[in-house]
Design a protein around this motif. Sequence first.
Motif, PDB file in Angstrom:
ATOM      1  N   THR A  39    -105.361 -14.934  19.160  1.00 33.66           N
ATOM      2  CA  THR A  39    -106.215 -13.792  18.611  1.00 33.66           C
ATOM      3  C   THR A  39    -105.788 -12.475  18.953  1.00 33.66           C
ATOM      4  N   THR A  40    -105.291 -12.301  20.213  1.00 35.11           N
ATOM      5  CA  THR A  40    -104.877 -11.295  21.116  1.00 35.11           C
ATOM      6  C   THR A  40    -103.591 -11.394  21.990  1.00 35.11           C
ATOM      7  N   ILE A  41    -103.000 -10.229  21.750  1.00 34.73           N
ATOM      8  CA  ILE A  41    -101.629 -10.205  22.261  1.00 34.73           C
ATOM      9  C   ILE A  41    -101.577  -8.914  23.247  1.00 34.73           C
ATOM     10  N   THR A  42    -101.174  -9.123  24.558  1.00 36.34           N
ATOM     11  CA  THR A  42    -101.164  -8.046  25.444  1.00 36.34           C
ATOM     12  C   THR A  42     -99.971  -7.796  25.950  1.00 36.34           C
ATOM     13  N   ILE A  43     -99.126  -6.717  25.754  1.00 31.85           N
ATOM     14  CA  ILE A  43     -97.802  -6.335  25.982  1.00 31.85           C
ATOM     15  C   ILE A  43     -97.663  -5.341  27.219  1.00 31.85           C
ATOM     16  N   LEU A  44     -97.186  -5.848  28.374  1.00 30.55           N
ATOM     17  CA  LEU A  44     -97.219  -5.046  29.518  1.00 30.55           C
ATOM     18  C   LEU A  44     -95.913  -4.017  29.603  1.00 30.55           C
ATOM     19  N   GLU A  45     -95.542  -3.587  30.750  1.00 29.16           N
ATOM     20  CA  GLU A  45     -94.681  -2.294  30.665  1.00 29.16           C
ATOM     21  C   GLU A  45     -93.234  -2.511  30.446  1.00 29.16           C
ATOM     22  N   ASN A  62    -102.457  -5.259  22.016  1.00 32.89           N
ATOM     23  CA  ASN A  62    -102.696  -4.237  23.074  1.00 32.89           C
ATOM     24  C   ASN A  62    -101.376  -4.140  23.866  1.00 32.89           C
ATOM     25  N   VAL A  63    -101.140  -2.758  24.037  1.00 34.09           N
ATOM     26  CA  VAL A  63     -99.904  -2.345  24.900  1.00 34.09           C
ATOM     27  C   VAL A  63    -100.218  -1.481  25.943  1.00 34.09           C
ATOM     28  N   SER A  64     -99.444  -1.794  27.086  1.00 32.98           N
ATOM     29  CA  SER A  64     -99.750  -0.956  28.220  1.00 32.98           C
ATOM     30  C   SER A  64     -99.255   0.417  28.116  1.00 32.98           C
ATOM     31  N   GLU A  65    -100.078   1.340  28.579  1.00 33.73           N
ATOM     32  CA  GLU A  65     -99.718   2.694  28.525  1.00 33.73           C
ATOM     33  C   GLU A  65     -98.447   3.011  29.298  1.00 33.73           C
ATOM     34  N   ASP A  66     -98.074   2.251  30.407  1.00 35.20           N
ATOM     35  CA  ASP A  66     -96.684   2.377  30.813  1.00 35.20           C
ATOM     36  C   ASP A  66     -95.546   1.866  30.237  1.00 35.20           C
ATOM     37  N   ASN A  67     -95.725   1.328  29.037  1.00 34.05           N
ATOM     38  CA  ASN A  67     -94.627   0.761  28.344  1.00 34.05           C
ATOM     39  C   ASN A  67     -93.878   2.006  27.453  1.00 34.05           C
ATOM     40  N   GLN A  68     -92.645   1.995  27.754  1.00 28.29           N
ATOM     41  CA  GLN A  68     -91.641   3.109  27.221  1.00 28.29           C
ATOM     42  C   GLN A  68     -91.194   2.903  25.786  1.00 28.29           C
ATOM     43  N   PHE A  93     -93.337   0.478  23.198  1.00 26.57           N
ATOM     44  CA  PHE A  93     -94.139   0.207  22.191  1.00 26.57           C
ATOM     45  C   PHE A  93     -95.576   0.936  22.794  1.00 26.57           C
ATOM     46  N   SER A  94     -96.351   1.128  21.602  1.00 26.08           N
ATOM     47  CA  SER A  94     -97.596   1.672  21.744  1.00 26.08           C
ATOM     48  C   SER A  94     -98.567   0.765  20.809  1.00 26.08           C
ATOM     49  N   SER A  95     -99.810   1.017  21.063  1.00 27.66           N
ATOM     50  CA  SER A  95    -100.835   0.464  19.872  1.00 27.66           C
ATOM     51  C   SER A  95    -101.824   1.320  19.724  1.00 27.66           C
ATOM     52  N   GLU A  96    -102.368   1.375  18.644  1.00 26.51           N
ATOM     53  CA  GLU A  96    -103.498   2.120  17.991  1.00 26.51           C
ATOM     54  C   GLU A  96    -104.453   1.348  17.385  1.00 26.51           C
ATOM     55  N   ASN A  97    -105.822   1.265  17.765  1.00 30.56           N
ATOM     56  CA  ASN A  97    -106.784   0.300  17.015  1.00 30.56           C
ATOM     57  C   ASN A  97    -105.937  -1.058  16.704  1.00 30.56           C
ATOM     58  N   GLY A  98    -105.374  -1.471  17.926  1.00 28.40           N
ATOM     59  CA  GLY A  98    -104.846  -2.901  17.556  1.00 28.40           C
ATOM     60  C   GLY A  98    -103.767  -3.135  16.791  1.00 28.40           C
ATOM     61  N   VAL A  99    -103.048  -2.019  16.466  1.00 25.87           N
ATOM     62  CA  VAL A  99    -101.634  -1.987  15.654  1.00 25.87           C
ATOM     63  C   VAL A  99    -100.694  -1.654  16.236  1.00 25.87           C
ATOM     64  N   LEU A 100     -99.406  -2.335  16.342  1.00 27.73           N
ATOM     65  CA  LEU A 100     -98.333  -2.059  17.091  1.00 27.73           C
ATOM     66  C   LEU A 100     -97.284  -1.117  16.327  1.00 27.73           C
ATOM     67  N   LEU A 101     -96.909  -0.097  17.182  1.00 29.25           N
ATOM     68  CA  LEU A 101     -96.103   0.840  17.003  1.00 29.25           C
ATOM     69  C   LEU A 101     -95.010   1.199  17.917  1.00 29.25           C
ATOM     70  N   ASN A 102     -93.905   1.907  17.695  1.00 26.41           N
ATOM     71  CA  ASN A 102     -93.114   2.487  18.672  1.00 26.41           C
ATOM     72  C   ASN A 102     -93.851   3.420  19.632  1.00 26.41           C
ATOM     73  N   LYS A 103     -93.317   3.777  20.665  1.00 22.64           N
ATOM     74  CA  LYS A 103     -93.912   4.748  21.505  1.00 22.64           C
ATOM     75  C   LYS A 103     -94.370   6.030  20.944  1.00 22.64           C
ATOM     76  N   ASP A 104     -93.328   6.507  20.316  1.00 22.24           N
ATOM     77  CA  ASP A 104     -93.652   7.878  19.741  1.00 22.24           C
ATOM     78  C   ASP A 104     -94.384   7.852  18.134  1.00 22.24           C
ATOM     79  N   LYS A 105     -94.620   6.616  17.895  1.00 22.41           N
ATOM     80  CA  LYS A 105     -95.411   6.276  16.756  1.00 22.41           C
ATOM     81  C   LYS A 105     -94.956   6.990  15.411  1.00 22.41           C
TER      82      LYS A 105
END
Length: 201
Positions: free
Chosen positions: A51-57, A77-83, A85-97
Amino acid sequence: CSLIIAVTIPDSVTSIASCAFCSCRSLTEITIPKNVVSLGEWSFDNCSSLTTITILESLTSIGDSAFSGCSSLSSINVSEDNQTFSSENGVLLNKDKTEIILYPIAKTDTKYDIPESVTSIGNFTFQECAILTEVTIPESVTAIGDAAFSLCTSLTKIKIPNSVTTIGCNAFYKCTSLADVTIGDNVTSIDNKAFDSCFAL
């Protein structure tokens, strides 16, 4: 591994190989530990209870279809320290979206507006998202990847804006409810089987 409910991955692990957790159908949640830098293709394929994936830095690479068939996945969910990837409302994007990478299959929204920062829709991004009936593609997008919307069986219409130049192979494969497609003026390439098995079109 169909009976595995939880997995603790040791900190010594730096890479998760292709198909490492394929068909672990009882696995419900996974945290990709901080030292893992890459996930192989299909690494969590068909983990239908996840149900949930958490990606660290440290993660920098995710193989194609790493989470395909994860029919219960509702949030990434992606750590804010990851350079990378990023996530927005549970959707996975690259860092600069600028690239949308993965929309969770079980996310409950029926409509989705791709952020206006996005220029590329990645391979397999919306694959099997059968809940979605409508996706808005902004004028910033120039490329739609391979199988990007394949098996979106509830998608009824799509407007491909003038900014898009390429549509990948199997991009809308088996979108069986897709009845209305508008293709923008600047598309120069529609790859093999882009609209294969779109029986309502």
